[in-house]
Scaffold this active site. Structure first.
Site, PDB file in Angstrom:
ATOM      1  N   GLU A  93     -21.201  21.896 -14.217  1.00 17.04           N
ATOM      2  CA  GLU A  93     -20.839  23.135 -14.956  1.00 17.04           C
ATOM      3  C   GLU A  93     -20.618  22.801 -16.418  1.00 17.04           C
ATOM      4  O   GLU A  93     -20.134  21.704 -16.716  1.00 17.04           O
ATOM      5  CB  GLU A  93     -19.573  23.747 -14.351  1.00 17.04           C
ATOM      6  CG  GLU A  93     -19.804  24.272 -12.937  1.00 17.04           C
ATOM      7  CD  GLU A  93     -18.567  24.958 -12.335  1.00 17.04           C
ATOM      8  OE1 GLU A  93     -17.587  25.170 -13.069  1.00 17.04           O
ATOM      9  OE2 GLU A  93     -18.605  25.277 -11.153  1.00 17.04           O
ATOM     10  N   HIS A 100     -18.201  30.739 -12.206  1.00 18.39           N
ATOM     11  CA  HIS A 100     -16.873  30.167 -11.920  1.00 18.39           C
ATOM     12  C   HIS A 100     -15.755  31.132 -12.342  1.00 18.39           C
ATOM     13  O   HIS A 100     -14.971  30.848 -13.256  1.00 18.39           O
ATOM     14  CB  HIS A 100     -16.689  28.804 -12.608  1.00 18.39           C
ATOM     15  CG  HIS A 100     -15.635  27.965 -11.964  1.00 18.39           C
ATOM     16  ND1 HIS A 100     -15.713  26.595 -11.858  1.00 18.39           N
ATOM     17  CD2 HIS A 100     -14.451  28.293 -11.359  1.00 18.39           C
ATOM     18  CE1 HIS A 100     -14.640  26.121 -11.251  1.00 18.39           C
ATOM     19  NE2 HIS A 100     -13.848  27.146 -10.937  1.00 18.39           N
ATOM     20  N   GLY A 107     -13.495  32.503 -10.103  1.00 17.64           N
ATOM     21  CA  GLY A 107     -12.446  32.634  -9.072  1.00 17.64           C
ATOM     22  C   GLY A 107     -11.061  32.891  -9.659  1.00 17.64           C
ATOM     23  O   GLY A 107     -10.324  33.766  -9.207  1.00 17.64           O
TER      24      GLY A 107
HETATM   25  N1  LIG Z   1     -13.722  29.321  -7.751  1.00 17.12           N
HETATM   26  C1  LIG Z   1     -12.567  29.098  -8.292  1.00 17.12           C
HETATM   27  O1  LIG Z   1     -12.301  29.489  -9.418  1.00 17.12           O
HETATM   28  C2  LIG Z   1     -11.520  28.374  -7.510  1.00 17.12           C
HETATM   29  C3  LIG Z   1     -10.180  28.814  -7.580  1.00 17.12           C
HETATM   30  C4  LIG Z   1      -9.205  28.143  -6.854  1.00 17.12           C
HETATM   31  C5  LIG Z   1      -9.558  27.038  -6.103  1.00 17.12           C
HETATM   32  N2  LIG Z   1     -10.846  26.607  -6.092  1.00 17.12           N
HETATM   33  C6  LIG Z   1     -11.242  25.433  -5.296  1.00 17.12           C
HETATM   34  O2  LIG Z   1     -10.953  25.719  -3.950  1.00 17.12           O
HETATM   35  C7  LIG Z   1     -10.312  24.614  -3.362  1.00 17.12           C
HETATM   36  C8  LIG Z   1      -9.423  25.085  -2.238  1.00 17.12           C
HETATM   37  O3  LIG Z   1      -8.339  25.824  -2.789  1.00 17.12           O
HETATM   38  P1  LIG Z   1      -7.033  26.081  -1.932  1.00 17.12           P
HETATM   39  O4  LIG Z   1      -6.095  26.768  -2.848  1.00 17.12           O
HETATM   40  O5  LIG Z   1      -7.351  26.743  -0.662  1.00 17.12           O
HETATM   41  O6  LIG Z   1      -6.585  24.591  -1.641  1.00 17.12           O
HETATM   42  P2  LIG Z   1      -5.680  24.074  -0.440  1.00 17.12           P
HETATM   43  O7  LIG Z   1      -5.337  22.662  -0.789  1.00 17.12           O
HETATM   44  O8  LIG Z   1      -4.583  25.027  -0.158  1.00 17.12           O
HETATM   45  O9  LIG Z   1      -6.669  24.068   0.816  1.00 17.12           O
HETATM   46  C9  LIG Z   1      -7.694  23.152   0.992  1.00 17.12           C
HETATM   47  C10 LIG Z   1      -7.866  22.979   2.490  1.00 17.12           C
HETATM   48  O10 LIG Z   1      -9.016  22.180   2.718  1.00 17.12           O
HETATM   49  C11 LIG Z   1      -8.737  21.396   3.859  1.00 17.12           C
HETATM   50  N3  LIG Z   1      -9.656  20.273   3.943  1.00 17.12           N
HETATM   51  C12 LIG Z   1      -9.679  19.141   3.190  1.00 17.12           C
HETATM   52  N4  LIG Z   1     -10.701  18.359   3.594  1.00 17.12           N
HETATM   53  C13 LIG Z   1     -11.334  19.014   4.586  1.00 17.12           C
HETATM   54  C14 LIG Z   1     -12.465  18.733   5.377  1.00 17.12           C
HETATM   55  N5  LIG Z   1     -13.155  17.595   5.218  1.00 17.12           N
HETATM   56  N6  LIG Z   1     -12.860  19.627   6.312  1.00 17.12           N
HETATM   57  C15 LIG Z   1     -12.181  20.780   6.474  1.00 17.12           C
HETATM   58  N7  LIG Z   1     -11.075  21.104   5.763  1.00 17.12           N
HETATM   59  C16 LIG Z   1     -10.667  20.227   4.824  1.00 17.12           C
HETATM   60  C17 LIG Z   1      -7.299  20.985   3.671  1.00 17.12           C
HETATM   61  O11 LIG Z   1      -6.732  20.583   4.917  1.00 17.12           O
HETATM   62  C18 LIG Z   1      -6.696  22.268   3.158  1.00 17.12           C
HETATM   63  O12 LIG Z   1      -6.165  23.045   4.207  1.00 17.12           O
HETATM   64  C19 LIG Z   1      -9.575  23.932  -4.506  1.00 17.12           C
HETATM   65  O13 LIG Z   1      -9.424  22.561  -4.281  1.00 17.12           O
HETATM   66  C20 LIG Z   1     -10.466  24.195  -5.682  1.00 17.12           C
HETATM   67  O14 LIG Z   1     -11.359  23.125  -5.837  1.00 17.12           O
HETATM   68  C21 LIG Z   1     -11.831  27.263  -6.767  1.00 17.12           C
HETATM   69  O1  LIG Z   2      -9.570  24.997  -9.302  1.00 20.55           O
HETATM   70  C1  LIG Z   2      -9.235  26.063  -9.811  1.00 20.55           C
HETATM   71  O2  LIG Z   2      -8.047  26.418  -9.966  1.00 20.55           O
HETATM   72  C2  LIG Z   2     -10.311  27.015 -10.170  1.00 20.55           C
HETATM   73  O3  LIG Z   2     -11.539  26.418  -9.944  1.00 20.55           O
HETATM   74  C3  LIG Z   2     -10.191  27.565 -11.546  1.00 20.55           C
HETATM   75  O4  LIG Z   2     -10.631  26.646 -12.472  1.00 20.55           O
HETATM   76  P1  LIG Z   2     -10.530  27.031 -14.037  1.00 20.55           P
HETATM   77  O5  LIG Z   2      -9.078  26.987 -14.379  1.00 20.55           O
HETATM   78  O6  LIG Z   2     -11.303  25.959 -14.718  1.00 20.55           O
HETATM   79  O7  LIG Z   2     -11.091  28.395 -14.169  1.00 20.55           O
END
Ligand SMILES: NC(=O)c1ccc[n+]([C@@H]2O[C@H](COP(=O)([O-])OP(=O)(O)OC[C@H]3O[C@@H](n4cnc5c(N)ncnc54)[C@H](O)[C@@H]3O)[C@@H](O)[C@H]2O)c1
Ligand SMILES: O=C(O)[C@H](O)COP(=O)(O)O
Length: 530
Positions: free
Chosen positions: A262, A280, A282
């Protein structure tokens, strides 16, 4: 003029987050994605605030010799080298709850969009094309949704999609069956989930284990009618394999918010009609950014103040109850008094808690004690983050013990060091009064009562009349004023320990003269800080 800690904001942070930093820090800004600007800007930084576009790897951490905290305004920490930060004693904190709702809601939107071709139909219509049959879709109700990663976001998505009448199944080896059933989902092995689901959504961190988790083998197991959503991290779903599967009709559609690299503006996936793509987004809502900014700013302030940071991910202790927090600086100082008294680091350290605090979780106190003990001798920065690592390197083992009997105090903490030459050194402190003033109540077996703050100086000598006058005379000759003092005889009455709180550090030459004048076998100073 006192130097305010420098807080480097390396990415767009909400105004509420900037405001939460207050006025006692020196806020500076840099574009964290511009490496050539970031590295020099880190040189002065005590804290850095990032989102996902700033790579805080080993090189960047080494470029910040003053760094105490890296705070991530958001959830994913794959852009921060946590082991490198831990080694350097730099605390890492994220804002794990800040963007859960926004990301889950975007996921719901992507599921709807990929089921109903909303973005394609919108684009076509705005381009003058009325194609009702072309953009016919499928219902969500009655379909199986597979959620891989049942953490904060995955669990919320599961609950929201149940309201659409979806049958939600999940795969996550790290959650309990009780959590799954409270969320209203059945846990399945990954292969079974892949074979059953009509829609798949991943909510995983990017780790070596999850990178490419949904790839060729996974697509082979899925129904050709499956639609895949990724609002977690790009590399979790292999983009090349996804492209091939979509192109060959082995997957019916995909909705993506995240990409392996990205920013991503040019992907073969963007050429496909059955792909919905967002850049991106989210966490991109006012609400999520406000929470992320405030949470990250609060972690920065707590870390800079040396206080417990609830969102820290690399401090080896569990929750720290409110009642335990004032004991952290006290225990740290006891560690300093102990090492200075003994002239070195013990081989074994026992942190004994007595009285009312004995029943509370105390892992953080053990870390604070280790920090205090180690920082006199370590070459680099010591913090509660790297104290266990540094202790391991110098062969120092530690343990916590607790006893409900507080003795003369309601609560007290004793550090007992066993040294390689067999010596045992103890120091004990407590908190007194409504303002919880830290006090030393025992040093080397001598009971006393001395404020545990500012610069301290101690001498142990054969007790005799006039000794205190001689010591005070040497201090006065250097213009050092004594703020508080205590003399304590040992139980036999032959040896005295004198402890002084002084307004300025006693010069070592004056301490040597004082020691000689009273025949002291031990004389040491404990500086106010570090
Ligand atoms: N698109 C976005 O803007 C955005 C926003 C927030 C989070 N995210 C991404 O989403 C991810 C998840 O967010 P979250 O808040 O749910 O995190 P979280 O830590 O609450 O949940 C992650 C889950 O994944 C599970 N996990 C880890 N390895 C695994 C595997 N190999 N198989 C199955 N499950 C597994 C963990 O046990 C946990 O329950 C973050 O780490 C981040 O990278 C993206
Ligand atoms: O991991 C996160 O919290 C989300 O992917 C958001 O990422 P950003 O703060 O770069 O938008």
């Amino acid at each position: 003029m006192t130097r305010h800690p420098v807080v480097l904001i390396a990415e767009e942070l909400s105004p509420a987050g900037v405001e939460a930093l207050g006025t006692d820090v020196d806020v500076r800004r840099v574009d964290g994605s511009d490496r050539a600007a970031l590295l020099p800007a880190l040189a002065d930084a005590d804290a850095v605030l990032v989102r996902g576009a700033t790579l805080m790897d080993r090189e960047a951490i080494a470029a910040g010799p003053r760094l105490k905290v890296i705070a991530r305004a958001g959830a994913g920490l794959d852009n921060v080298d946590i082991p490198a930060a831990t080694e350097a004693g730099v605390l890492v904190a994220d804002a794990p709850a800040s963007d859960v709702t926004s990301t889950a809601e975007l996921t719901v939107g992507l599921l709807l969009a990929v089921a109903r071709n909303i973005s394609q139909a919108d684009a076509a219509l705005k381009n003058g094309s009325w194609q009702r049959a072309r953009w016919s879709g499928v219902e969500l109700s009655g379909k199986v949704l597979g959620v891989v990663g049942l953490g904060r976001t995955g669990s919320l998505v599961a609950r929201l999609m149940a309201a659409f009448g979806m049958d939600v199944v999940a795969h996550d080896p790290y959650v309990t069956a009780a959590h799954a059933s409270a969320t209203g989902v059945r846990l399945l092995p990954l292969d079974e989930l892949l074979a059953r689901c009509d829609f798949l959504t991943v909510h995983l961190p990017r780790t070596p284990e999850t990178t490419g988790l949904i790839g060729f083998d996974s697509f082979r197991r899925m129904k050709p009618s499956v639609r895949v959503v990724n609002a977690a991290r790009g590399s979790v779903v292999d983009e090349n394999e996804l492209y091939a599967a979509l192109k060959e009709g082995r997957v019916a559609g995909a909705a993506l918010d995240v990409y392996a690299g990205e920013p991503c503006t040019d992907s073969p996936l963007f050429t496909l009609d059955n792909v919905v793509a967002t850049p991106h987004l989210g966490a991109s809502t006012g609400e999520a950014q406000e929470r992320a900014g405030i949470d990250a700013a609060n972690s920065v302030l707590l870390a800079l103040a040396g206080e417990h940071v609830p969102d820290a991910v690399n401090v080896q202790c569990g929750p720290v109850p409110e009642a335990m927090r004032p004991w952290l600086p006290l225990t740290e100082r006891l560690g300093r008094v102990l090492t200075r008294a003994a002239g070195g680091v013990p081989a074994r350290l026992e942190v004994r808690l007595r009285g009312e605090i004995a029943g509370l979780p105390a892992g953080a106190l053990e870390l604070a004690a280790l920090k205090g003990v180690l920082e006199q001798t370590a070459t680099g920065a010591v913090s509660r983050v790297n104290a266990p690592l540094l202790a391991g390197r110098c062969g120092l083992t530690s343990r916590l013990t607790a006893s409900q009997d507080g003795g003369a105090q309601r609560s007290a903490a004793t550090l007992r060091g066993v040294f390689p030459d067999g010596r045992i050194v103890t120091v004990t402190g407590t908190l007194t009064g409504v303002r919880l003033q830290p006090k030393l109540v025992e040093v080397l077996g001598h009971e006393l009562e001395l404020p545990l703050s500012g610069d301290l100086t101690f001498l142990r000598y054969p007790d005799r009349p006039g000794a205190v006058g001689l010591i005070g005379g040497e201090f006065a000759a250097e213009g050092v004023d004594i703020a508080a003092m205590q003399i304590s005889r040992d139980p036999s009455g032959t040896t005295a320990l004198a402890g002084f709180c002084v307004d300025a550090p006693v010069p070592s030459t004056a301490l040597d003269r004082a020691a000689i004048s009273v025949g002291a076998d031990l004389a040491w100073r404990v500086p106010a800080t570090g």
